[in-house]
Structure formats: structure tokens, C-alpha cells
Design a protein around this motif. Structure first.
Motif, PDB file in Angstrom:
ATOM      1  N   GLY A 142      46.136 -46.672 -63.427  1.00 59.08           N
ATOM      2  CA  GLY A 142      47.553 -46.140 -63.808  1.00 59.08           C
ATOM      3  C   GLY A 142      48.175 -45.401 -63.140  1.00 59.08           C
ATOM      4  N   THR A 143      47.802 -45.257 -61.998  1.00 62.90           N
ATOM      5  CA  THR A 143      48.766 -44.237 -61.145  1.00 62.90           C
ATOM      6  C   THR A 143      49.837 -44.840 -60.751  1.00 62.90           C
ATOM      7  N   GLY A 144      50.981 -44.113 -60.934  1.00 63.41           N
ATOM      8  CA  GLY A 144      52.397 -44.895 -60.893  1.00 63.41           C
ATOM      9  C   GLY A 144      53.450 -43.751 -60.317  1.00 63.41           C
ATOM     10  N   SER A 145      54.653 -44.196 -60.495  1.00 59.40           N
ATOM     11  CA  SER A 145      55.744 -43.254 -60.315  1.00 59.40           C
ATOM     12  C   SER A 145      56.529 -43.069 -61.416  1.00 59.40           C
ATOM     13  N   GLY A 146      57.558 -42.157 -61.413  1.00 56.08           N
ATOM     14  CA  GLY A 146      58.508 -41.548 -62.488  1.00 56.08           C
ATOM     15  C   GLY A 146      59.210 -40.738 -61.914  1.00 56.08           C
ATOM     16  N   ILE A 147      60.352 -40.360 -62.818  1.00 55.31           N
ATOM     17  CA  ILE A 147      61.380 -39.455 -62.468  1.00 55.31           C
ATOM     18  C   ILE A 147      61.247 -38.351 -63.450  1.00 55.31           C
ATOM     19  N   VAL A 148      61.735 -36.979 -62.760  1.00 51.61           N
ATOM     20  CA  VAL A 148      61.936 -35.953 -63.652  1.00 51.61           C
ATOM     21  C   VAL A 148      63.432 -36.035 -64.017  1.00 51.61           C
ATOM     22  N   TRP A 149      63.350 -36.439 -65.309  1.00 55.89           N
ATOM     23  CA  TRP A 149      64.752 -36.598 -66.147  1.00 55.89           C
ATOM     24  C   TRP A 149      65.672 -35.430 -66.187  1.00 55.89           C
ATOM     25  N   ASP A 150      64.890 -34.222 -66.633  1.00 55.25           N
ATOM     26  CA  ASP A 150      65.906 -32.933 -67.093  1.00 55.25           C
ATOM     27  C   ASP A 150      64.836 -31.866 -66.825  1.00 55.25           C
ATOM     28  N   ASP A 151      65.658 -30.669 -66.942  1.00 58.42           N
ATOM     29  CA  ASP A 151      64.812 -29.420 -66.841  1.00 58.42           C
ATOM     30  C   ASP A 151      64.142 -29.073 -68.161  1.00 58.42           C
ATOM     31  N   LYS A 152      63.855 -29.756 -69.270  1.00 56.64           N
ATOM     32  CA  LYS A 152      63.176 -29.801 -70.374  1.00 56.64           C
ATOM     33  C   LYS A 152      61.845 -30.237 -70.287  1.00 56.64           C
ATOM     34  N   GLY A 153      61.568 -30.903 -69.004  1.00 54.47           N
ATOM     35  CA  GLY A 153      60.239 -31.507 -68.698  1.00 54.47           C
ATOM     36  C   GLY A 153      59.950 -32.894 -68.991  1.00 54.47           C
ATOM     37  N   HIS A 154      61.391 -33.728 -69.329  1.00 56.69           N
ATOM     38  CA  HIS A 154      61.123 -35.267 -69.806  1.00 56.69           C
ATOM     39  C   HIS A 154      60.780 -35.940 -68.263  1.00 56.69           C
ATOM     40  N   ILE A 155      59.746 -36.715 -68.347  1.00 58.61           N
ATOM     41  CA  ILE A 155      59.496 -37.576 -67.256  1.00 58.61           C
ATOM     42  C   ILE A 155      59.664 -39.134 -67.713  1.00 58.61           C
ATOM     43  N   VAL A 156      60.627 -39.881 -67.042  1.00 60.83           N
ATOM     44  CA  VAL A 156      60.711 -41.156 -67.579  1.00 60.83           C
ATOM     45  C   VAL A 156      59.806 -42.122 -66.146  1.00 60.83           C
ATOM     46  N   THR A 157      58.994 -42.969 -66.997  1.00 59.42           N
ATOM     47  CA  THR A 157      58.190 -43.791 -66.110  1.00 59.42           C
ATOM     48  C   THR A 157      58.223 -45.161 -66.860  1.00 59.42           C
TER      49      THR A 157
END
Length: 79
Positions: free
Chosen positions: A9-24
Motif C-alpha cells: 500500500g505504499t503510495g504518495s499523497g500531498i500535505v493539504w494544509d497546516d492542520k495535518g490533512h493528507i490527500v491520497t
């Protein structure tokens, strides 16, 4: 890292905001019982955090995870 060290399940994502939300991608986490996120901070140091699933849209293959980390340590795409 070689193939034997790579986790399922290794993959990528992005740090969306400074509240710690990660979009994957949803397909990466759909059958996971837990998730960890590795992020490189503003200081260039990488750290691993346990992530919590906070939302999904399977039809769009999107998932949102959250990590508990001070926002000052993140480099979000959304500012």
C-alpha cells in the motif's frame, strides 16, 4: 529502499494544509487497518506519523488522512 522493505500500500499523497490533512488515493488505503504517513518538514527532516482516516470518495479515488503534528513543521500545498 529495496522492494523487500517497501510496505504493502505504499503510495504518495500531498500535505493539504497546516492542520495535518493528507490527500491520497482511496485505492491505497481501502483495505488498510492502519496507516502511517512519512512527511518531510520545512527543516528538510523526514518523520513518520500514524494517520487517521477522516474522509473518502471511492468514486473519485480520493481519501483524506489526518496526522497530529504541529502545522509549523509541515509544508502544505494550500496556504
Amino acid at each position: 529502499m529495496d522492494a523487500e522493505q517497501m510496505e504493502t500500500g505504499t503510495g504518495s499523497g500531498i500535505v493539504w494544509d497546516d492542520k495535518g490533512h493528507i490527500v491520497t488515493n482511496y485505492h491505497l488505503i481501502r483495505s488498510a487497518s492502519s496507516a502511517q504517513v512519512s512527511v518531510m518538514g520545512k527543516d528538510g527532516v523526514s518523520a513518520v506519523f500514524t494517520a487517521k482516516l477522516t474522509g473518502v470518495d471511492p468514486d473519485k479515488d480520493i481519501a483524506v488522512l489526518s496526522i497530529n503534528v504541529p502545522g509549523t513543521q509541515l509544508k502544505p500545498v494550500r496556504q
